[in-house]
Design an enzyme around this catalytic site. Structure first.
Site, PDB file in Angstrom:
ATOM      1  CB  THR A  32      -7.149  -5.063  -1.771  1.00 27.29           C
ATOM      2  OG1 THR A  32      -7.507  -3.829  -1.727  1.00 27.29           O
ATOM      3  CG2 THR A  32      -5.816  -5.302  -2.766  1.00 27.29           C
ATOM      4  CE1 TYR A  71       1.509   3.264  -1.504  1.00 24.83           C
ATOM      5  CE2 TYR A  71       1.215   4.411  -3.553  1.00 24.83           C
ATOM      6  CZ  TYR A  71       1.009   3.340  -2.782  1.00 24.83           C
ATOM      7  OH  TYR A  71       0.911   1.957  -3.226  1.00 24.83           O
TER       8      TYR A  71
END
Length: 259
Positions: free
Chosen positions: A191, A154
């Site tokens: 989120t 990532y």
């Protein structure tokens, strides 16, 4: 809400949830006709009903499917003005010692190759606009500059796509295209997924305090703040911003807070 994107057509990848969904909402509110992609059909249907956006099930790493997607947008709308390369994953990641080759390749395919294909196909569409105009925004991460030890793939991909943004921006400038390419580097964003993770902890309040404490500003970013930056970069107000890495992380990567 201003209508500064009136008449523009936008594409958002990974637009069914989180930052992507917020971008679909914000760009639509600002007047753009939005197409978005992803794999989650149920939230996509709700988002289409709410915003009038158009959904196409699509995997960003699927090179063969890009031609059909872009052809559909151009055939229906006549042009493409904005692309937000948002789709990403960290599934299967690990430390440099533990990550499997399958996990590494899967993340590279979405986060790096998928972003490259998004930018490549957006440019190919935008050069057909009068004056070859457009704005492309890549969703990177603060981990591009502050890599995570336990999420090596990532971190590497988020750094790589910053270089991709710069290379594409320079290329477009050299070709005399008025196509801008920029990367945004969010910090921790509240989120629905992060909220779910916090609420699943034995002490949700302590988990929230940990996330909030990562930024000197003492809180997480809100998704509307990220989508607001996307809308600004998509607009003509940002006409001279290209090749930039814009951190939106509450000063997390600006320096050390000390002890």
């Amino acid at each position: 809400m201003s209508r500064r994107l009136e008449g523009k057509v936008a594409l958002v990848t990974g637009g069914t949830t989180g930052i992507g969904a917020a971008a679909v909402q914000r760009l639509s509110e600002e007047g753009a006709k939005v197409w978005f992609t992803g794999s989650k059909e149920e939230p996509a249907a709700a988002l289409c009903a709410e915003t009038g956006a158009v959904f196409r099930k699509h995997r960003v790493q699927d090179e063969a499917a890009w031609g059909t997607l872009i052809d559909d947008i151009l055939a229906t709308e006549g042009h493409l003005d904005i692309a937000f390369a948002n789709a990403g994953t960290e599934a299967g990641d690990g430390s440099i010692e533990d990550v499997s080759l399958d996990g590494w390749n899967s993340i590279i395919a979405v986060n790096q190759t998928g972003v490259m294909l998004t930018v490549q196909n957006a440019i190919r569409a935008m050069v057909k606009n009068p004056g070859a105009t457009g704005s492309i925004i890549i969703n990177s991460s603060m981990n591009a500059t502050r890599p995570l030890g336990n999420y090596v793939a990532y971190s590497v991909t988020k750094s790589a796509v910053c270089a991709l943004a710069k290379s594409a921006a320079v290329y477009c400038g050299m070709k005399k295209y008025k196509i801008r390419v920029n990367a945004i580097l969010p910090g921790v964003v509240e989120t629905p997924l992060i909220t779910q993770i916090m609420n699943a902890q034995p002490d949700p309040a302590a988990a929230r305090a940990m996330y909030d404490g990562m930024a000197p500003m003492g809180r997480m970013a809100q998704i509307h703040e990220i989508s607001g930056l996307v809308a600004y970069l998509a607009s003509d107000e940002a006409a001279f911003i290209s090749g930039a890495e814009i951190a939106i992380d509450g000063a997390t990567t600006a320096g050390m807070m000390g002890v």
